[in-house]
Motif scaffolding. Structure first.
Motif, PDB file in Angstrom:
ATOM      1  N   ALA A 108      43.215  19.687   5.548  1.00 18.47           N
ATOM      2  CA  ALA A 108      43.091  18.728   6.642  1.00 18.47           C
ATOM      3  C   ALA A 108      42.696  17.346   6.122  1.00 18.47           C
ATOM      4  CB  ALA A 108      42.062  19.219   7.655  1.00 18.47           C
ATOM      5  N   GLY A 109      41.896  17.297   5.082  1.00 21.12           N
ATOM      6  CA  GLY A 109      41.517  16.008   4.505  1.00 21.12           C
ATOM      7  C   GLY A 109      42.692  15.294   3.872  1.00 21.12           C
ATOM      8  N   LEU A 110      43.536  16.060   3.190  1.00 25.26           N
ATOM      9  CA  LEU A 110      44.747  15.461   2.606  1.00 25.26           C
ATOM     10  C   LEU A 110      45.668  14.961   3.705  1.00 25.26           C
ATOM     11  CD1 LEU A 110      46.221  14.932  -0.063  1.00 25.26           C
ATOM     12  CD2 LEU A 110      47.340  17.138   0.251  1.00 25.26           C
ATOM     13  N   TRP A 111      45.819  15.743   4.754  1.00 23.06           N
ATOM     14  CA  TRP A 111      46.665  15.338   5.877  1.00 23.06           C
ATOM     15  C   TRP A 111      46.071  14.111   6.580  1.00 23.06           C
ATOM     16  CZ3 TRP A 111      51.414  16.133   7.343  1.00 23.06           C
ATOM     17  CH2 TRP A 111      51.794  15.792   8.634  1.00 23.06           C
TER      18      TRP A 111
ATOM     19  N   MET B 244      36.255  14.765   3.734  1.00 23.93           N
ATOM     20  CA  MET B 244      36.602  16.179   3.900  1.00 23.93           C
ATOM     21  C   MET B 244      37.015  16.806   2.572  1.00 23.93           C
ATOM     22  SD  MET B 244      38.567  15.992   7.555  1.00 23.93           S
ATOM     23  CE  MET B 244      39.178  17.651   7.511  1.00 23.93           C
ATOM     24  N   MET B 245      37.730  16.059   1.746  1.00 19.72           N
ATOM     25  CA  MET B 245      38.098  16.596   0.426  1.00 19.72           C
ATOM     26  C   MET B 245      36.863  16.721  -0.467  1.00 19.72           C
ATOM     27  SD  MET B 245      41.913  15.234  -0.380  1.00 19.72           S
ATOM     28  CE  MET B 245      41.702  13.517  -0.080  1.00 19.72           C
ATOM     29  N   LEU B 246      35.916  15.820  -0.317  1.00 17.54           N
ATOM     30  CA  LEU B 246      34.642  15.951  -1.029  1.00 17.54           C
ATOM     31  C   LEU B 246      33.884  17.185  -0.539  1.00 17.54           C
ATOM     32  CD1 LEU B 246      32.625  14.637  -3.030  1.00 17.54           C
ATOM     33  CD2 LEU B 246      31.631  13.498  -1.051  1.00 17.54           C
ATOM     34  N   ASN B 247      33.918  17.433   0.774  1.00 13.64           N
ATOM     35  CA  ASN B 247      33.313  18.650   1.318  1.00 13.64           C
ATOM     36  C   ASN B 247      33.955  19.891   0.722  1.00 13.64           C
ATOM     37  OD1 ASN B 247      31.720  17.116   2.966  1.00 13.64           O
ATOM     38  ND2 ASN B 247      32.793  17.616   4.853  1.00 13.64           N
ATOM     39  N   ALA B 248      35.271  19.867   0.609  1.00 10.76           N
ATOM     40  CA  ALA B 248      35.987  21.008   0.033  1.00 10.76           C
ATOM     41  C   ALA B 248      35.547  21.250  -1.402  1.00 10.76           C
ATOM     42  CB  ALA B 248      37.497  20.778   0.097  1.00 10.76           C
TER      43      ALA B 248
ATOM     44  N   ILE C 278      33.022  34.025   1.591  1.00  7.10           N
ATOM     45  CA  ILE C 278      34.439  33.952   1.957  1.00  7.10           C
ATOM     46  C   ILE C 278      34.657  32.867   3.001  1.00  7.10           C
ATOM     47  CG2 ILE C 278      36.290  35.235   3.117  1.00  7.10           C
ATOM     48  CD1 ILE C 278      35.229  37.735   1.643  1.00  7.10           C
ATOM     49  N   ALA C 279      33.742  32.747   3.962  1.00  2.00           N
ATOM     50  CA  ALA C 279      33.839  31.674   4.952  1.00  2.00           C
ATOM     51  C   ALA C 279      33.745  30.310   4.273  1.00  2.00           C
ATOM     52  CB  ALA C 279      32.751  31.821   6.002  1.00  2.00           C
ATOM     53  N   GLY C 280      32.912  30.202   3.251  1.00  3.52           N
ATOM     54  CA  GLY C 280      32.810  28.941   2.516  1.00  3.52           C
ATOM     55  C   GLY C 280      34.085  28.592   1.779  1.00  3.52           C
ATOM     56  N   VAL C 281      34.726  29.594   1.183  1.00  2.00           N
ATOM     57  CA  VAL C 281      35.984  29.343   0.468  1.00  2.00           C
ATOM     58  C   VAL C 281      37.087  28.959   1.451  1.00  2.00           C
ATOM     59  CG1 VAL C 281      37.775  30.426  -0.929  1.00  2.00           C
ATOM     60  CG2 VAL C 281      35.387  30.792  -1.492  1.00  2.00           C
ATOM     61  N   ILE C 282      37.179  29.684   2.566  1.00  2.00           N
ATOM     62  CA  ILE C 282      38.191  29.350   3.572  1.00  2.00           C
ATOM     63  C   ILE C 282      37.898  27.982   4.178  1.00  2.00           C
ATOM     64  CG2 ILE C 282      39.145  30.029   5.810  1.00  2.00           C
ATOM     65  CD1 ILE C 282      38.696  32.944   4.943  1.00  2.00           C
ATOM     66  N   GLY C 283      36.620  27.682   4.381  1.00  2.00           N
ATOM     67  CA  GLY C 283      36.235  26.362   4.870  1.00  2.00           C
ATOM     68  C   GLY C 283      36.609  25.260   3.893  1.00  2.00           C
TER      69      GLY C 283
ATOM     70  N   ASN D 215      37.165  20.833   9.812  1.00  2.00           N
ATOM     71  CA  ASN D 215      35.750  21.053   9.517  1.00  2.00           C
ATOM     72  C   ASN D 215      35.146  22.227  10.275  1.00  2.00           C
ATOM     73  OD1 ASN D 215      34.982  18.941   7.635  1.00  2.00           O
ATOM     74  ND2 ASN D 215      35.593  17.561   9.272  1.00  2.00           N
ATOM     75  N   ALA D 216      35.916  22.860  11.137  1.00  2.00           N
ATOM     76  CA  ALA D 216      35.374  23.933  11.963  1.00  2.00           C
ATOM     77  C   ALA D 216      34.906  25.116  11.114  1.00  2.00           C
ATOM     78  CB  ALA D 216      36.417  24.394  12.976  1.00  2.00           C
ATOM     79  N   VAL D 217      35.677  25.507  10.118  1.00  2.00           N
ATOM     80  CA  VAL D 217      35.300  26.670   9.307  1.00  2.00           C
ATOM     81  C   VAL D 217      34.133  26.319   8.383  1.00  2.00           C
ATOM     82  CG1 VAL D 217      36.138  28.434   7.730  1.00  2.00           C
ATOM     83  CG2 VAL D 217      37.676  27.490   9.433  1.00  2.00           C
ATOM     84  N   ALA D 218      34.091  25.090   7.886  1.00  2.00           N
ATOM     85  CA  ALA D 218      32.953  24.665   7.074  1.00  2.00           C
ATOM     86  C   ALA D 218      31.685  24.646   7.915  1.00  2.00           C
ATOM     87  CB  ALA D 218      33.214  23.288   6.475  1.00  2.00           C
ATOM     88  N   PHE D 219      31.791  24.202   9.159  1.00  2.00           N
ATOM     89  CA  PHE D 219      30.642  24.228  10.061  1.00  2.00           C
ATOM     90  C   PHE D 219      30.245  25.668  10.379  1.00  2.00           C
ATOM     91  CE2 PHE D 219      28.431  23.926  14.125  1.00  2.00           C
ATOM     92  CZ  PHE D 219      27.581  22.868  13.899  1.00  2.00           C
ATOM     93  N   ALA D 220      31.240  26.536  10.541  1.00  2.00           N
ATOM     94  CA  ALA D 220      30.956  27.951  10.809  1.00  2.00           C
ATOM     95  C   ALA D 220      30.237  28.596   9.628  1.00  2.00           C
ATOM     96  CB  ALA D 220      32.252  28.692  11.113  1.00  2.00           C
ATOM     97  N   THR D 221      30.539  28.164   8.420  1.00  2.00           N
ATOM     98  CA  THR D 221      29.819  28.662   7.250  1.00  2.00           C
ATOM     99  C   THR D 221      28.345  28.296   7.345  1.00  2.00           C
ATOM    100  OG1 THR D 221      31.806  28.427   5.902  1.00  2.00           O
ATOM    101  CG2 THR D 221      29.720  28.620   4.733  1.00  2.00           C
ATOM    102  N   GLY D 222      28.061  27.070   7.739  1.00  2.00           N
ATOM    103  CA  GLY D 222      26.675  26.656   7.945  1.00  2.00           C
ATOM    104  C   GLY D 222      26.001  27.457   9.045  1.00  2.00           C
ATOM    105  N   VAL D 223      26.752  27.761  10.099  1.00  2.00           N
ATOM    106  CA  VAL D 223      26.191  28.562  11.193  1.00  2.00           C
ATOM    107  C   VAL D 223      25.879  29.975  10.705  1.00  2.00           C
ATOM    108  CG1 VAL D 223      26.739  29.614  13.422  1.00  2.00           C
ATOM    109  CG2 VAL D 223      27.233  27.210  13.032  1.00  2.00           C
TER     110      VAL D 223
END
Length: 177
Positions: free
Chosen positions: A49-52, A68-72, A37-42, A129-137
């Protein structure tokens, strides 16, 4: 069954299950779902944020937004392959990502999240990128393993204390002679 599975039935039957590989890591079902779920939210936060970030004239911001869109896309592909069901290779990438160890996922997700921040340090890239980083954590914490119980730690501490006392007693007896 595909024609390849009909030609090589033993190889198709011997293929490792992705769920069996991830179950060996000792992650509980709720923690595995929390990571997903953290990965999906990330992925959603990276995409928005990447689009913005791409709506500027600064080339570094645009590059960070594209990354960032590639990360998504990668997060959706690895953590929620049902979101990418019309992409032919989505299931293969997802099953390969499920076979990765938790520390490998942690390094991959944290590295993916840090790169756009290094390109362009703005609030958009930081929060995106904070939530994507949190997924890694979260995956990194699962790689560390479960916390030991208090009884085992008390027993180890008692044994160490006893050994220290024996060493101290042995040295005092050696000096008395």
């Amino acid at each position: 069954m595909s024609s390849q599975d009909e030609q090589f039935p033993a190889a198709a039957a011997a293929a490792p299950e992705p769920a069996a590989a991830s179950a060996d890591e000792g992650m509980t079902w709720w923690y595995r779902w929390l990571c997903r779920i953290a990965g999906v939210i990330g992925g959603m936060s990276c995409a928005c944020a990447g689009l913005w970030n791409c709506v500027t004239i600064n080339p570094l911001n645009i590059a960070a937004g594209v990354w960032m869109m590639l990360n998504a896309f990668v997060l959706f592909l690895c953590e929620a392959p049902f979101c990418c069901q019309f992409i032919e290779f989505a299931h293969a990438v997802s099953s390969r990502a499920d076979r990765l160890r938790a520390w490998q996922k942690a390094a991959f997700y944290c590295g993916m999240a840090v790169f756009p921040v290094m390109l362009s340090l703005t609030l958009t890239t930081l929060f995106g990128n904070a939530v994507a980083f949190a997924t890694g954590v979260l995956y990194g914490l699962s790689a560390l393993g479960k916390k030991g119980d208090a009884i085992a730690y008390a027993r180890i501490h008692q044994q160490q204390k006893q050994m220290d006392e024996e060493k101290l007693t042995g040295t005092l007896e050696g000096q008395a002679l």
